[in-house]
Scaffold this motif. Sequence first.
Motif, PDB file in Angstrom:
ATOM      1  N   ILE A  49       0.833  -1.199   0.000  1.00 48.77           N
ATOM      2  CA  ILE A  49       0.000   0.000   0.000  1.00 48.77           C
ATOM      3  C   ILE A  49       0.872   1.255   0.000  1.00 48.77           C
ATOM      4  CG2 ILE A  49      -1.941  -1.116   1.166  1.00 48.77           C
ATOM      5  CD1 ILE A  49      -1.064   0.365   3.736  1.00 48.77           C
ATOM      6  N   ASN A  50       0.356   2.294  -0.641  1.00 44.08           N
ATOM      7  CA  ASN A  50       0.978   3.610  -0.587  1.00 44.08           C
ATOM      8  C   ASN A  50       0.547   4.294   0.706  1.00 44.08           C
ATOM      9  OD1 ASN A  50       2.284   3.638  -3.139  1.00 44.08           O
ATOM     10  ND2 ASN A  50       0.283   3.916  -4.100  1.00 44.08           N
ATOM     11  N   LEU A  51       1.452   5.014   1.317  1.00 41.12           N
ATOM     12  CA  LEU A  51       1.126   5.725   2.553  1.00 41.12           C
ATOM     13  C   LEU A  51       0.742   7.155   2.212  1.00 41.12           C
ATOM     14  CD1 LEU A  51       3.966   4.335   4.821  1.00 41.12           C
ATOM     15  CD2 LEU A  51       1.594   3.584   4.699  1.00 41.12           C
ATOM     16  N   LYS A  52      -0.447   7.286   1.658  1.00 40.39           N
ATOM     17  CA  LYS A  52      -0.954   8.609   1.293  1.00 40.39           C
ATOM     18  C   LYS A  52      -2.232   8.887   2.072  1.00 40.39           C
ATOM     19  CE  LYS A  52       0.844   8.852  -3.439  1.00 40.39           C
ATOM     20  NZ  LYS A  52       1.689  10.051  -3.276  1.00 40.39           N
ATOM     21  N   LYS A  53      -2.394  10.149   2.468  1.00 42.36           N
ATOM     22  CA  LYS A  53      -3.606  10.548   3.159  1.00 42.36           C
ATOM     23  C   LYS A  53      -4.740  10.690   2.141  1.00 42.36           C
ATOM     24  CE  LYS A  53      -0.846  13.512   6.163  1.00 42.36           C
ATOM     25  NZ  LYS A  53      -0.813  14.820   6.842  1.00 42.36           N
ATOM     26  N   GLU A  54      -5.941  10.888   2.665  1.00 45.41           N
ATOM     27  CA  GLU A  54      -7.102  11.034   1.780  1.00 45.41           C
ATOM     28  C   GLU A  54      -6.957  12.236   0.861  1.00 45.41           C
ATOM     29  OE1 GLU A  54     -10.573  11.058   4.231  1.00 45.41           O
ATOM     30  OE2 GLU A  54     -10.561   8.895   4.524  1.00 45.41           O
ATOM     31  N   ASN A  55      -6.204  13.259   1.295  1.00 42.10           N
ATOM     32  CA  ASN A  55      -6.027  14.440   0.444  1.00 42.10           C
ATOM     33  C   ASN A  55      -4.869  14.277  -0.534  1.00 42.10           C
ATOM     34  OD1 ASN A  55      -3.748  14.713   2.009  1.00 42.10           O
ATOM     35  ND2 ASN A  55      -4.385  16.613   3.021  1.00 42.10           N
ATOM     36  N   GLY A  56      -4.249  13.077  -0.550  1.00 38.83           N
ATOM     37  CA  GLY A  56      -3.176  12.790  -1.489  1.00 38.83           C
ATOM     38  C   GLY A  56      -1.787  13.120  -0.991  1.00 38.83           C
ATOM     39  N   ALA A  57      -1.681  13.758   0.186  1.00 45.23           N
ATOM     40  CA  ALA A  57      -0.372  14.118   0.731  1.00 45.23           C
ATOM     41  C   ALA A  57       0.346  12.871   1.255  1.00 45.23           C
ATOM     42  CB  ALA A  57      -0.540  15.135   1.857  1.00 45.23           C
ATOM     43  N   GLU A  58       1.676  12.932   1.204  1.00 48.04           N
ATOM     44  CA  GLU A  58       2.477  11.820   1.724  1.00 48.04           C
ATOM     45  C   GLU A  58       2.383  11.785   3.247  1.00 48.04           C
ATOM     46  OE1 GLU A  58       4.273   9.408   0.283  1.00 48.04           O
ATOM     47  OE2 GLU A  58       3.640  10.066  -1.696  1.00 48.04           O
ATOM     48  N   LEU A  59       2.322  10.592   3.784  1.00 48.52           N
ATOM     49  CA  LEU A  59       2.313  10.425   5.224  1.00 48.52           C
ATOM     50  C   LEU A  59       3.738  10.520   5.750  1.00 48.52           C
ATOM     51  CD1 LEU A  59       0.396   9.603   7.620  1.00 48.52           C
ATOM     52  CD2 LEU A  59       1.202   7.287   7.258  1.00 48.52           C
ATOM     53  N   SER A  60       3.979  11.442   6.686  1.00 47.54           N
ATOM     54  CA  SER A  60       5.332  11.606   7.219  1.00 47.54           C
ATOM     55  C   SER A  60       5.548  10.814   8.500  1.00 47.54           C
ATOM     56  CB  SER A  60       5.620  13.085   7.481  1.00 47.54           C
ATOM     57  OG  SER A  60       4.747  13.596   8.468  1.00 47.54           O
ATOM     58  N   GLN A  61       4.444  10.461   9.171  1.00 44.57           N
ATOM     59  CA  GLN A  61       4.555   9.712  10.414  1.00 44.57           C
ATOM     60  C   GLN A  61       3.453   8.669  10.467  1.00 44.57           C
ATOM     61  OE1 GLN A  61       5.420  11.739  14.231  1.00 44.57           O
ATOM     62  NE2 GLN A  61       3.561  10.803  15.004  1.00 44.57           N
ATOM     63  N   ALA A  62       3.779   7.473  10.950  1.00 42.99           N
ATOM     64  CA  ALA A  62       2.783   6.413  11.061  1.00 42.99           C
ATOM     65  C   ALA A  62       2.946   5.690  12.384  1.00 42.99           C
ATOM     66  CB  ALA A  62       2.924   5.422   9.903  1.00 42.99           C
ATOM     67  N   CYS A  63       1.831   5.200  12.896  1.00 42.65           N
ATOM     68  CA  CYS A  63       1.838   4.365  14.089  1.00 42.65           C
ATOM     69  C   CYS A  63       1.424   2.950  13.694  1.00 42.65           C
ATOM     70  CB  CYS A  63       0.856   4.889  15.131  1.00 42.65           C
ATOM     71  SG  CYS A  63       1.312   6.465  15.883  1.00 42.65           S
ATOM     72  N   VAL A  64       2.097   1.968  14.268  1.00 43.10           N
ATOM     73  CA  VAL A  64       1.695   0.577  14.127  1.00 43.10           C
ATOM     74  C   VAL A  64       1.227   0.130  15.502  1.00 43.10           C
ATOM     75  CG1 VAL A  64       2.442  -1.766  13.587  1.00 43.10           C
ATOM     76  CG2 VAL A  64       3.303   0.158  12.242  1.00 43.10           C
ATOM     77  N   GLY A  65      -0.067  -0.111  15.624  1.00 47.51           N
ATOM     78  CA  GLY A  65      -0.651  -0.500  16.905  1.00 47.51           C
ATOM     79  C   GLY A  65      -0.992  -1.980  16.927  1.00 47.51           C
ATOM     80  N   ILE A  66      -0.696  -2.628  18.050  1.00 47.48           N
ATOM     81  CA  ILE A  66      -0.957  -4.061  18.211  1.00 47.48           C
ATOM     82  C   ILE A  66      -1.886  -4.238  19.401  1.00 47.48           C
ATOM     83  CG2 ILE A  66       0.106  -6.335  18.440  1.00 47.48           C
ATOM     84  CD1 ILE A  66       2.814  -4.538  17.892  1.00 47.48           C
ATOM     85  N   ASN A  67      -2.961  -4.972  19.188  1.00 43.86           N
ATOM     86  CA  ASN A  67      -3.967  -5.196  20.229  1.00 43.86           C
ATOM     87  C   ASN A  67      -4.197  -6.692  20.372  1.00 43.86           C
ATOM     88  OD1 ASN A  67      -6.124  -4.718  22.053  1.00 43.86           O
ATOM     89  ND2 ASN A  67      -7.602  -4.798  20.380  1.00 43.86           N
ATOM     90  N   TRP A  68      -4.197  -7.190  21.604  1.00 42.52           N
ATOM     91  CA  TRP A  68      -4.425  -8.631  21.788  1.00 42.52           C
ATOM     92  C   TRP A  68      -5.078  -8.910  23.147  1.00 42.52           C
ATOM     93  CZ3 TRP A  68       0.421  -6.445  22.382  1.00 42.52           C
ATOM     94  CH2 TRP A  68       1.071  -6.651  23.596  1.00 42.52           C
ATOM     95  N   GLY A  69      -5.609 -10.113  23.260  1.00 41.36           N
ATOM     96  CA  GLY A  69      -6.322 -10.486  24.473  1.00 41.36           C
ATOM     97  C   GLY A  69      -5.642 -11.598  25.253  1.00 41.36           C
ATOM     98  N   ALA A  70      -5.994 -11.683  26.527  1.00 37.78           N
ATOM     99  CA  ALA A  70      -5.492 -12.749  27.385  1.00 37.78           C
ATOM    100  C   ALA A  70      -6.176 -14.069  27.011  1.00 37.78           C
ATOM    101  CB  ALA A  70      -5.759 -12.410  28.848  1.00 37.78           C
ATOM    102  N   ILE A  71      -5.498 -15.162  27.286  1.00 36.60           N
ATOM    103  CA  ILE A  71      -6.014 -16.494  26.964  1.00 36.60           C
ATOM    104  C   ILE A  71      -7.016 -16.927  28.037  1.00 36.60           C
ATOM    105  CG2 ILE A  71      -5.383 -18.935  26.717  1.00 36.60           C
ATOM    106  CD1 ILE A  71      -2.622 -17.939  25.714  1.00 36.60           C
ATOM    107  N   GLU A  72      -8.123 -17.522  27.590  1.00 42.77           N
ATOM    108  CA  GLU A  72      -9.097 -18.069  28.533  1.00 42.77           C
ATOM    109  C   GLU A  72      -8.840 -19.559  28.709  1.00 42.77           C
ATOM    110  OE1 GLU A  72     -13.112 -17.292  27.532  1.00 42.77           O
ATOM    111  OE2 GLU A  72     -12.925 -15.111  27.715  1.00 42.77           O
ATOM    112  N   LYS A  73      -8.697 -19.978  29.971  1.00 45.07           N
ATOM    113  CA  LYS A  73      -8.465 -21.390  30.258  1.00 45.07           C
ATOM    114  C   LYS A  73      -9.589 -21.908  31.146  1.00 45.07           C
ATOM    115  CE  LYS A  73      -3.720 -22.159  29.287  1.00 45.07           C
ATOM    116  NZ  LYS A  73      -2.552 -22.960  29.620  1.00 45.07           N
ATOM    117  N   LYS A  74     -10.192 -23.007  30.700  1.00 40.97           N
ATOM    118  CA  LYS A  74     -11.300 -23.583  31.458  1.00 40.97           C
ATOM    119  C   LYS A  74     -10.778 -24.668  32.398  1.00 40.97           C
ATOM    120  CE  LYS A  74     -14.747 -22.576  27.945  1.00 40.97           C
ATOM    121  NZ  LYS A  74     -15.663 -23.105  26.930  1.00 40.97           N
ATOM    122  N   GLY A  75     -11.235 -24.616  33.646  1.00 42.51           N
ATOM    123  CA  GLY A  75     -10.845 -25.606  34.644  1.00 42.51           C
ATOM    124  C   GLY A  75     -12.045 -26.078  35.435  1.00 42.51           C
TER     125      GLY A  75
END
Length: 202
Positions: A11-37
């Motif tokens: 993918i190209n890193l362009k904003k909706e207005n066509g400008a180049e993106l100068s800064q980007a964030c990569v966010g990671i989201n995850w959940g804890a494991i559920e264990k049944k006992g």
Amino acid sequence: MAINLQKGQRINLKKENGAELSQACVGINWGAIEKKGFFGTKKEAVDLDGSCILYDSNKNVTEVIYFGNLKSRNGSVRHSGDDLTGDVDGDDGLDNEVITVDFSQLEPNVEHVAMVLNSYRGQDFGTIPFASIRIYEGTPTNVREVFAKYDIANDASFNGHVAMVMGVFYKRNGEWKFNAIGDPTADKKLEQTIQTVQMNYL
């Protein structure tokens, strides 16, 4: 509109207005494991580690930004800090770890910025109830425009793996683009994943 990334998509890193993106964030989201006992379900904390590796045009590593080194020498790459548990009470919609890249401030010799994910305790990606990655403009606390999202929890190819290459930003003709790799690897440690990226993804 954010793109739902597919493996191998570029993918190209362009904003909706066509400008180049100068800064980007990569966010990671995850959940804890559920264990049944015998006494019901309990939550097991999950420690995933997002890391960023900078490579030059010869595929040599120039810097590694991870939980033990939260920013690059000149501050162009910053890590929000180590999350040791994941979302214990269900998906709160917020990123557990965020890596911010200011492309305009990267050292001139940097041509590849790789994003990888490792399971610190060796917990299998296939057992994690939800895990996703998104690329957006903004800051760790202010999401302005989401460019792309990638759901890794619902991909059976991650079962049995504890490391993956999320993707690589690369410079082409002076512009930064993103290659959404999304491949699990056989690596157990970050050092091995750094070498895997060098050999296979640059």
